[in-house]
Design an enzyme around this catalytic site. Structure first.
Site, PDB file in Angstrom:
ATOM      1  N   SER A 180       0.783  -1.230   0.000  1.00 35.34           N
ATOM      2  CA  SER A 180       0.000   0.000   0.000  1.00 35.34           C
ATOM      3  C   SER A 180       0.814   1.278   0.000  1.00 35.34           C
ATOM      4  CB  SER A 180      -0.943   0.009   1.201  1.00 35.34           C
ATOM      5  OG  SER A 180      -0.224  -0.045   2.416  1.00 35.34           O
ATOM      6  N   HIS A 208      -5.496  -3.593  -1.775  1.00 38.11           N
ATOM      7  CA  HIS A 208      -5.252  -2.622  -2.849  1.00 38.11           C
ATOM      8  C   HIS A 208      -5.215  -3.281  -4.227  1.00 38.11           C
ATOM      9  CE1 HIS A 208      -4.512   1.131  -0.620  1.00 38.11           C
ATOM     10  NE2 HIS A 208      -4.146   0.318   0.357  1.00 38.11           N
ATOM     11  N   LYS A 239     -12.222   0.111  -0.348  1.00 35.12           N
ATOM     12  CA  LYS A 239     -11.316   0.848  -1.232  1.00 35.12           C
ATOM     13  C   LYS A 239     -11.937   0.881  -2.628  1.00 35.12           C
ATOM     14  CE  LYS A 239      -7.132   0.313   1.514  1.00 35.12           C
ATOM     15  NZ  LYS A 239      -7.747  -0.220   2.749  1.00 35.12           N
TER      16      LYS A 239
END
Length: 391
Positions: A180, A208, A239
């Protein structure tokens, strides 16, 4: 009130060093631009990769679910808080990830804590990449298992650790799929080969990578064609998915075990109807609107190439996570502040989130950005950096 003087002393030190940061409230929805202190600025700090936080289909799903089922569920899943929509979400996630089953937790952080603390004992060992996310590190701390840390993405060091741990009942390799802070991708094919060679299990955190890598955003396992060869896939719904929560996708055996032993699952109220319905719709959008992922990668390449041409150090980034490495903590935060002054919200990241001397402004480009916005941001990065003698 007396008692916290030692904490205030540490805070005062942070202020002197220029690393103390206040929270920055947004006054608008999350988008390519946001409003801060009444002023619209370009947003480059959000994890909203695909713009799903404000997608019309997710808004509609959330509103309809709230009107039908209310604001909350009123209980934990194991007592009276499992709604049919929770099971629908988990079926859809498992199908999406090409696994037997899945289970949703309250966040990606608690997913890592719940999985690691539940399945490992003093008979086992966990082998972790040196740059794994804090939630993995904290999850490992909750176990009684032995632990080994291998050098970041160093496969020789991973093999060394595997050889040293041959006497344990279970050897579990844990890695982020996409790291990340640096934006690089774990060498998962080599990790899988080593795991199969030494009879180890693999756990991948795709926080991610979910919605970013793989077919329709299925993650790093699918990206490398390794479906069925990775034992545990963990991800986030907050996310690229655009809502809230975390999930684990694996075998039915593991999911059944976590339902009975996963403490964050057992002792937390289930997701509200609006959140659950929006997550279900997000998966549908991933399957039906792949052009969002294409736009994300096109924008990421444009911005990354622009930063490189200007002379910025973007490290080893291979994804839309692109750090602009400054080094010095104080100067990094000054750079971030100067960018905000000029109209770009790009947060500085310093120790302890990254190593000392590796402070950076971490940028994340999204599918919502226009090329005009990204070019304007590049111009302002250059202006601020030259003013602070970074370039």
């Amino acid at each position: 009130m007396k008692g916290f003087e030692y904490l205030q002393e540490e805070l005062d030190q942070m202020k002197e060093q220029g690393t103390f940061r206040k929270l920055v409230p947004l006054e608008s929805e999350q988008g390519s631009k946001v409003v801060i202190d009444g002023r619209e600025v370009i947003q480059l700090s959000s994890n909203n990769y695909l713009g799903l936080t404000s997608h019309p289909r997710l808004r509609k799903a959330a509103i309809e679910a709230t009107e039908k089922y209310g604001a909350g569920t009123g209980s934990v899943r194991t007592i009276a808080g499992t709604f049919s929509m929770h099971e629908e979400l988990e079926r859809n996630l498992a199908k999406f990830k090409h696994t037997e089953a899945s289970l949703v937790f309250q966040s990606g952080f608690t997913t890592n804590q719940g999985v690691l603390s539940s399945i490992l004992t003093s008979e086992d060992v966990v082998i972790s990449d040196a740059l794994n996310h804090a939630s993995i590190i904290d999850g490992i701390r909750l176990t009684k298992a032995a632990r080994k840390v291998y050098k970041h993405v160093d496969m020789e060091d991973l093999e060394r650790a595997l050889k040293e741990c041959s006497d344990y009942r279970v050897r579990l390799i844990v890695t982020d799929g996409v790291f990340s802070m640096d934006g690089n991708i774990a060498p998962l094919p080599q990790i899988v080969e080593l795991a199969e060679k030494y009879d180890a299990l693999i756990m991948v955190d795709d926080a991610h990578a979910s919605g970013v890598l793989g077919e329709n955003g299925r993650g790093t396992v699918n990206h490398f064609g390794l479906d069925g060869r990775v034992h545990i896939q963990v991800g986030t719904l907050s996310k690229a998915i655009g809502v809230l929560g975390g999930y684990v996708a694996s075998t039915q055996t593991l999911i059944d075990y976590l339902i009975h032993k996963g403490r964050p699952f057992l002792f937390s109220t289930s997701h509200p109807p609006a959140v659950t319905a929006a997550c279900i719709e997000a998966i549908n959008v991933l399957l039906e609107e792949p052009e969002l992922i294409e736009k994300l990668w096109d924008n990421a390449k444009f911005f990354k190439d622009g930063l490189t041409k200007l002379g910025f150090d973007t490290g080893k980034s291979e994804t839309p996570v692109t750090p602009v490495i400054v080094g010095d903590e104080k100067k990094c935060h000054q750079f971030s502040d100067k960018l905000l002054e000029y109209g770009v919200f790009a947060q500085g990241i310093a120790f302890p989130t990254v190593s000392k001397g590796q402070a950076r402004v971490r940028t994340i480009v999204t599918a919502q950005h226009s090329k005009e916005e990204l070019q304007e941001a590049l111009n302002l990065f250059e202006k601020a950096a030259k003013e602070l003698n970074i370039l």
